[in-house]
Write a protein that holds these residues in place. Structure first.
Motif, mmCIF file in Angstrom:
data_model
loop_
_atom_site.group_PDB
_atom_site.id
_atom_site.type_symbol
_atom_site.label_atom_id
_atom_site.label_comp_id
_atom_site.label_asym_id
_atom_site.label_seq_id
_atom_site.Cartn_x
_atom_site.Cartn_y
_atom_site.Cartn_z
ATOM 1 N N ILE A 102 -7.528 10.650 3.857
ATOM 2 C CA ILE A 102 -7.975 9.519 3.472
ATOM 3 C C ILE A 102 -8.757 8.878 4.642
ATOM 4 O O ILE A 102 -9.653 8.054 4.248
ATOM 5 C CB ILE A 102 -6.504 8.642 3.587
ATOM 6 C CG1 ILE A 102 -5.882 8.930 2.112
ATOM 7 C CG2 ILE A 102 -6.734 7.228 3.475
ATOM 8 C CD1 ILE A 102 -4.368 8.397 2.152
ATOM 9 N N ASP A 103 -8.405 9.117 5.711
ATOM 10 C CA ASP A 103 -9.523 8.577 6.930
ATOM 11 C C ASP A 103 -10.712 8.938 6.857
ATOM 12 O O ASP A 103 -11.673 8.264 7.023
ATOM 13 C CB ASP A 103 -8.766 8.956 8.122
ATOM 14 C CG ASP A 103 -7.479 8.450 8.675
ATOM 15 O OD1 ASP A 103 -7.110 7.093 8.140
ATOM 16 O OD2 ASP A 103 -6.762 8.995 9.895
ATOM 17 N N GLU A 104 -10.898 10.362 6.406
ATOM 18 C CA GLU A 104 -12.184 10.785 6.433
ATOM 19 C C GLU A 104 -13.029 10.052 5.001
ATOM 20 O O GLU A 104 -14.285 9.876 5.140
ATOM 21 C CB GLU A 104 -12.233 12.274 5.967
ATOM 22 C CG GLU A 104 -12.076 12.915 7.127
ATOM 23 C CD GLU A 104 -13.131 13.318 8.334
ATOM 24 O OE1 GLU A 104 -14.313 12.992 7.911
ATOM 25 O OE2 GLU A 104 -12.626 13.162 9.284
ATOM 26 N N ALA A 105 -12.174 9.764 3.876
ATOM 27 C CA ALA A 105 -12.920 9.096 2.826
ATOM 28 C C ALA A 105 -13.287 7.633 3.287
ATOM 29 O O ALA A 105 -14.402 7.025 2.948
ATOM 30 C CB ALA A 105 -11.951 8.980 1.777
ATOM 31 N N LEU A 106 -12.387 7.002 4.004
ATOM 32 C CA LEU A 106 -12.809 5.655 4.714
ATOM 33 C C LEU A 106 -13.761 5.490 5.416
ATOM 34 O O LEU A 106 -14.597 4.765 5.388
ATOM 35 C CB LEU A 106 -11.435 5.014 5.150
ATOM 36 C CG LEU A 106 -10.251 4.861 4.543
ATOM 37 C CD1 LEU A 106 -9.068 4.400 5.390
ATOM 38 C CD2 LEU A 106 -10.534 3.769 3.265
ATOM 39 N N GLY A 107 -13.929 6.762 6.113
ATOM 40 C CA GLY A 107 -15.271 6.809 7.058
ATOM 41 C C GLY A 107 -16.206 6.712 6.219
ATOM 42 O O GLY A 107 -17.253 6.126 6.508
#
Length: 137
Positions: A102-107
């Motif tokens: 999720i964090d990578e997608a948000l980045g």
């Protein structure tokens, strides 16, 4: 090469296939054989693209099921493919914790999408995680 970079390169490939209406795996084969001006695709980028292609109908079905407003077909091309990458990591890659996916997608969304996309992507991927937890019970 960092997995973040591999995700970006995978996104480029998925985006291109989506925009052209081209089969994902045939485009991937082209990119592996002739990388063009870029360096060869990192192994993890190839894993992502193959994984998304292999499970595309299941990934899109889960995204459709978990989305409250937009079906996958109506989403922006970049948003849709960021979601597909993260959903593949959540659903099929046990090496990547859900929170990291999720964090990578948000980045990616924060740098490549409009201002509303990160919140939409976060909410939808959180719902995918909940759905995955329920299906594994």
């Amino acid at each position: 090469m960092a997995r973040s970079t591999a995700r970006k390169r995978a996104l480029n490939t998925l985006y291109e296939a989506d925009e052209k209406g081209q089969d994902i795996l045939s485009l991937l084969d082209e990119r592996i054989k002739v990388p063009g001006a870029q360096t060869p695709l990192p192994e993890y980028a190839v894993d992502i693209v193959r994984g998304v292609a292999e499970h595309l109908s299941d990934i899109d079905a889960v995204l459709d099921e978990c989305s409250t407003g937009w079906k996958v077909a109506r989403m922006g091309v970049v948003d849709r493919n960021i979601l597909r990458i993260a959903a593949w990591e959540i659903m099929y890659n046990d090496e990547v914790p859900d929170k990291v996916a999720i964090d990578e997608a948000l980045g990616l969304a924060k740098t490549l999408c409009d201002d509303e996309s990160p919140a939409f992507i976060h909410g939808l991927l959180s719902a995918v995680c909940v759905a995955q937890d329920k299906s594994s019970d």
